[in-house]
Design a protein around this motif. Structure first.
Motif, PDB file in Angstrom:
ATOM      1  N   LYS A  21       0.828  -1.207   0.000  1.00 47.62           N
ATOM      2  CA  LYS A  21       0.000   0.000   0.000  1.00 47.62           C
ATOM      3  C   LYS A  21       0.864   1.258   0.000  1.00 47.62           C
ATOM      4  CE  LYS A  21      -3.864  -2.141   2.529  1.00 47.62           C
ATOM      5  NZ  LYS A  21      -4.603  -2.159   3.804  1.00 47.62           N
ATOM      6  N   LEU A  22       1.900   1.265   0.833  1.00 47.40           N
ATOM      7  CA  LEU A  22       2.738   2.462   0.942  1.00 47.40           C
ATOM      8  C   LEU A  22       3.601   2.670  -0.300  1.00 47.40           C
ATOM      9  CD1 LEU A  22       3.863   2.481   4.686  1.00 47.40           C
ATOM     10  CD2 LEU A  22       1.871   3.540   3.610  1.00 47.40           C
ATOM     11  N   SER A  23       4.001   1.588  -0.955  1.00 45.85           N
ATOM     12  CA  SER A  23       4.797   1.748  -2.177  1.00 45.85           C
ATOM     13  C   SER A  23       3.966   2.426  -3.261  1.00 45.85           C
ATOM     14  CB  SER A  23       5.330   0.396  -2.654  1.00 45.85           C
ATOM     15  OG  SER A  23       4.286  -0.458  -3.066  1.00 45.85           O
ATOM     16  N   ARG A  24       2.686   2.053  -3.349  1.00 44.05           N
ATOM     17  CA  ARG A  24       1.805   2.703  -4.331  1.00 44.05           C
ATOM     18  C   ARG A  24       1.512   4.151  -3.929  1.00 44.05           C
ATOM     19  NH1 ARG A  24      -0.649  -2.535  -3.968  1.00 44.05           N
ATOM     20  NH2 ARG A  24      -2.217  -1.757  -2.504  1.00 44.05           N
ATOM     21  N   LEU A  25       1.358   4.377  -2.626  1.00 42.77           N
ATOM     22  CA  LEU A  25       1.100   5.733  -2.140  1.00 42.77           C
ATOM     23  C   LEU A  25       2.294   6.640  -2.416  1.00 42.77           C
ATOM     24  CD1 LEU A  25      -1.181   7.226  -0.611  1.00 42.77           C
ATOM     25  CD2 LEU A  25       0.040   6.711   1.512  1.00 42.77           C
ATOM     26  N   GLY A  26       3.487   6.107  -2.245  1.00 36.43           N
ATOM     27  CA  GLY A  26       4.696   6.875  -2.521  1.00 36.43           C
ATOM     28  C   GLY A  26       4.810   7.266  -3.984  1.00 36.43           C
ATOM     29  N   ALA A  27       4.359   6.381  -4.868  1.00 38.78           N
ATOM     30  CA  ALA A  27       4.391   6.658  -6.301  1.00 38.78           C
ATOM     31  C   ALA A  27       3.494   7.847  -6.648  1.00 38.78           C
ATOM     32  CB  ALA A  27       3.966   5.420  -7.082  1.00 38.78           C
ATOM     33  N   GLU A  28       2.359   7.952  -5.964  1.00 40.57           N
ATOM     34  CA  GLU A  28       1.457   9.080  -6.189  1.00 40.57           C
ATOM     35  C   GLU A  28       2.034  10.372  -5.613  1.00 40.57           C
ATOM     36  OE1 GLU A  28      -2.197   7.993  -4.358  1.00 40.57           O
ATOM     37  OE2 GLU A  28      -2.499   6.205  -5.582  1.00 40.57           O
ATOM     38  N   LEU A  29       2.610  10.258  -4.412  1.00 37.38           N
ATOM     39  CA  LEU A  29       3.075  11.463  -3.719  1.00 37.38           C
ATOM     40  C   LEU A  29       4.276  12.098  -4.392  1.00 37.38           C
ATOM     41  CD1 LEU A  29       2.444  13.200  -1.225  1.00 37.38           C
ATOM     42  CD2 LEU A  29       4.119  11.839   0.036  1.00 37.38           C
ATOM     43  N   ILE A  30       5.176  11.303  -4.946  1.00 37.80           N
ATOM     44  CA  ILE A  30       6.392  11.873  -5.528  1.00 37.80           C
ATOM     45  C   ILE A  30       6.071  12.788  -6.701  1.00 37.80           C
ATOM     46  CG2 ILE A  30       6.832   9.929  -7.093  1.00 37.80           C
ATOM     47  CD1 ILE A  30       9.440  12.137  -5.247  1.00 37.80           C
ATOM     48  N   LEU A  31       5.047  12.459  -7.480  1.00 42.59           N
ATOM     49  CA  LEU A  31       4.699  13.298  -8.627  1.00 42.59           C
ATOM     50  C   LEU A  31       4.176  14.650  -8.168  1.00 42.59           C
ATOM     51  CD1 LEU A  31       3.017  10.699 -11.025  1.00 42.59           C
ATOM     52  CD2 LEU A  31       5.393  11.488 -10.963  1.00 42.59           C
ATOM     53  N   SER A  32       3.372  14.645  -7.112  1.00 39.40           N
ATOM     54  CA  SER A  32       2.896  15.907  -6.547  1.00 39.40           C
ATOM     55  C   SER A  32       4.060  16.743  -6.024  1.00 39.40           C
ATOM     56  CB  SER A  32       1.908  15.628  -5.407  1.00 39.40           C
ATOM     57  OG  SER A  32       1.620  16.798  -4.669  1.00 39.40           O
ATOM     58  N   THR A  33       4.975  16.091  -5.309  1.00 39.18           N
ATOM     59  CA  THR A  33       6.123  16.801  -4.737  1.00 39.18           C
ATOM     60  C   THR A  33       7.000  17.420  -5.814  1.00 39.18           C
ATOM     61  OG1 THR A  33       6.152  15.390  -2.765  1.00 39.18           O
ATOM     62  CG2 THR A  33       8.196  16.521  -3.334  1.00 39.18           C
ATOM     63  N   LEU A  34       7.273  16.678  -6.874  1.00 38.07           N
ATOM     64  CA  LEU A  34       8.150  17.190  -7.933  1.00 38.07           C
ATOM     65  C   LEU A  34       7.507  18.351  -8.685  1.00 38.07           C
ATOM     66  CD1 LEU A  34       9.707  13.933  -9.415  1.00 38.07           C
ATOM     67  CD2 LEU A  34      10.738  15.563  -7.832  1.00 38.07           C
ATOM     68  N   THR A  35       6.191  18.310  -8.863  1.00 36.29           N
ATOM     69  CA  THR A  35       5.502  19.412  -9.523  1.00 36.29           C
ATOM     70  C   THR A  35       5.657  20.692  -8.717  1.00 36.29           C
ATOM     71  OG1 THR A  35       3.861  17.979 -10.581  1.00 36.29           O
ATOM     72  CG2 THR A  35       3.251  20.283 -10.277  1.00 36.29           C
ATOM     73  N   LYS A  36       5.455  20.607  -7.418  1.00 35.75           N
ATOM     74  CA  LYS A  36       5.572  21.781  -6.559  1.00 35.75           C
ATOM     75  C   LYS A  36       7.028  22.220  -6.411  1.00 35.75           C
ATOM     76  CE  LYS A  36       1.400  20.566  -3.989  1.00 35.75           C
ATOM     77  NZ  LYS A  36       0.839  20.094  -2.696  1.00 35.75           N
ATOM     78  N   LEU A  37       7.946  21.251  -6.408  1.00 37.90           N
ATOM     79  CA  LEU A  37       9.368  21.587  -6.323  1.00 37.90           C
ATOM     80  C   LEU A  37       9.790  22.374  -7.551  1.00 37.90           C
ATOM     81  CD1 LEU A  37      12.063  21.152  -4.754  1.00 37.90           C
ATOM     82  CD2 LEU A  37      12.385  19.082  -6.115  1.00 37.90           C
ATOM     83  N   GLU A  38       9.294  21.961  -8.701  1.00 34.00           N
ATOM     84  CA  GLU A  38       9.674  22.605  -9.957  1.00 34.00           C
ATOM     85  C   GLU A  38       9.093  24.005 -10.096  1.00 34.00           C
ATOM     86  OE1 GLU A  38      10.118  21.138 -14.586  1.00 34.00           O
ATOM     87  OE2 GLU A  38       8.387  20.456 -13.444  1.00 34.00           O
ATOM     88  N   ASP A  39       7.839  24.183  -9.632  1.00 32.28           N
ATOM     89  CA  ASP A  39       7.228  25.516  -9.799  1.00 32.28           C
ATOM     90  C   ASP A  39       7.437  26.432  -8.595  1.00 32.28           C
ATOM     91  OD1 ASP A  39       5.327  24.781  -7.863  1.00 32.28           O
ATOM     92  OD2 ASP A  39       3.797  24.265  -9.319  1.00 32.28           O
ATOM     93  N   GLY A  40       8.172  25.963  -7.603  1.00 35.90           N
ATOM     94  CA  GLY A  40       8.552  26.818  -6.484  1.00 35.90           C
ATOM     95  C   GLY A  40       7.501  26.991  -5.413  1.00 35.90           C
ATOM     96  N   THR A  41       6.473  26.134  -5.384  1.00 42.20           N
ATOM     97  CA  THR A  41       5.399  26.280  -4.388  1.00 42.20           C
ATOM     98  C   THR A  41       5.530  25.295  -3.231  1.00 42.20           C
ATOM     99  OG1 THR A  41       3.949  24.770  -5.628  1.00 42.20           O
ATOM    100  CG2 THR A  41       3.800  27.126  -6.139  1.00 42.20           C
ATOM    101  N   LEU A  42       6.579  24.507  -3.224  1.00 39.78           N
ATOM    102  CA  LEU A  42       6.746  23.481  -2.195  1.00 39.78           C
ATOM    103  C   LEU A  42       7.208  24.098  -0.880  1.00 39.78           C
ATOM    104  CD1 LEU A  42       6.514  20.372  -1.984  1.00 39.78           C
ATOM    105  CD2 LEU A  42       8.961  20.272  -2.419  1.00 39.78           C
TER     106      LEU A  42
END
Length: 312
Positions: free
Chosen positions: A167-188
């Protein structure tokens, strides 16, 4: 973003798959060296390498990432960020400072709780009501970097180390994409960790599965679930190892010593513990397959007042 991915076991694979299927470019995968496995000691690829090869991504397997020769390889790759998921080696400052967006780790707990190598299993063993994943900006400490984002899930009453892992491996796959989007646009937003409510999730050892029947039934049942599928919980019976894969806690108290079989018939094995009683539901004799208690008793009758013992 141009991403170098670092990971090794099954847990890391869904994150790699998510990154490979996203708008980002995984330019290289770094994983631990292949190792011999099984009775034949055949050398096998790590799960991450196997997936990277299937995806056509270049793979590097340095014995030590900190060596100057490999640090230069990373510099030449020129990644925007390095994503790390259960890689198995500690990254030093010369790597952490290399990518302009830093090194992002996907950790299998709700930090700052359960820093360390086995957060999934300890969450089950300790009876946590929820768990989750945290993305973290890595620093030179062990799971001590600034927290970025979290995602949580409740633990089921029959949760095992294996089911929570998936369950957590799949959850991590979802979360990393959100994190990278915010990291890239400076909103993290970065949230520094404190040491409050931190529990170190120490490495699992096979000896942890040796059931101490003086413990209470609730704790033993959690141990059985937490160590499923590895290293598994077990006891000693007829001078052989008997693995216990599933059990149920009963409040009834019986006379006898801890580890004693206080009731047995065609469908039940009840064992006295330090507090409460444990009903064994799924067992595995040494050298045999796992089986439900009814099937086990047909082939392996257990006498009343038998005492299960520790191996050590």
């Amino acid at each position: 973003m141009r991403i170098v991915f670092m990971g090794t076991p099954d847990f890391s694979v869904p994150v790699l798959e998510a990154l490979a299927g996203s708008k980002h470019q995984v330019i290289a995968v770094v994983t631990q060296p292949d190792k011999p496995k099984g009775r034949g000691k055949a050398v096998v690829m790590t799960p991450v390498k196997e997936k990277a090869v299937a995806l056509g991504i270049p793979v590097y397997q340095p014995a030590k990432v900190r060596e100057p020769e490999f640090v230069q390889v990373l510099k030449d790759l020129n990644p925007d960020t390095i994503v790390v998921v259960a890689f198995g080696q500690i990254l030093k400052k010369n790597i952490l400072d290399l990518p302009p967006f830093g090194c992002v780790n996907v950790h299998a707990s709700l930090l700052p709780g359960y820093r360390g190598s086995a957060p999934i299993q300890w969450a089950v063993i300790n009876g946590e009501k929820e768990s989750g994943v945290t993305t973290m900006m890595m620093d030179e400490g062990i799971d001590t970097g600034d927290m970025l984002e979290k995602a949580s899930i409740p633990l089921e009453s029959d949760e095992t180390g294996g089911s929570l892992h998936d369950k957590l491996s799949r959850l991590g796959a979802e979360l990393i994409l959100s994190t990278l989007t915010k990291l890239e646009d400076g909103t993290l937003k970065r949230t520094p960790q404190t040491d409050e409510n931190t529990c170190y999730a120490r490495m699992l050892k096979k000896s942890m599965g040796d059931i101490d029947w003086t413990m209470d039934a609730v704790s033993i049942e959690r141990l059985i679930r937490g160590l499923n599928p590895w290293p598994s919980a077990y006891t000693r019976w007829n001078q052989k190892t008997l693995k216990i894969w599933k059990a149920q806690v009963l409040e009834e108290e019986y006379e006898g010593v801890c580890g004693e079989v206080v009731c047995t018939d065609k469908s039940r094995i009840l064992v006295k513990t330090g507090k409460g009683t444990l009903s064994l539901k799924e067992l595995q004799p040494e050298g045999k397959k796992r089986m439900e208690v009814e099937a086990f008793l047909r082939g392996y009758p257990v006498e009343l007042h038998t005492v299960f013992e520790r191996s050590c």
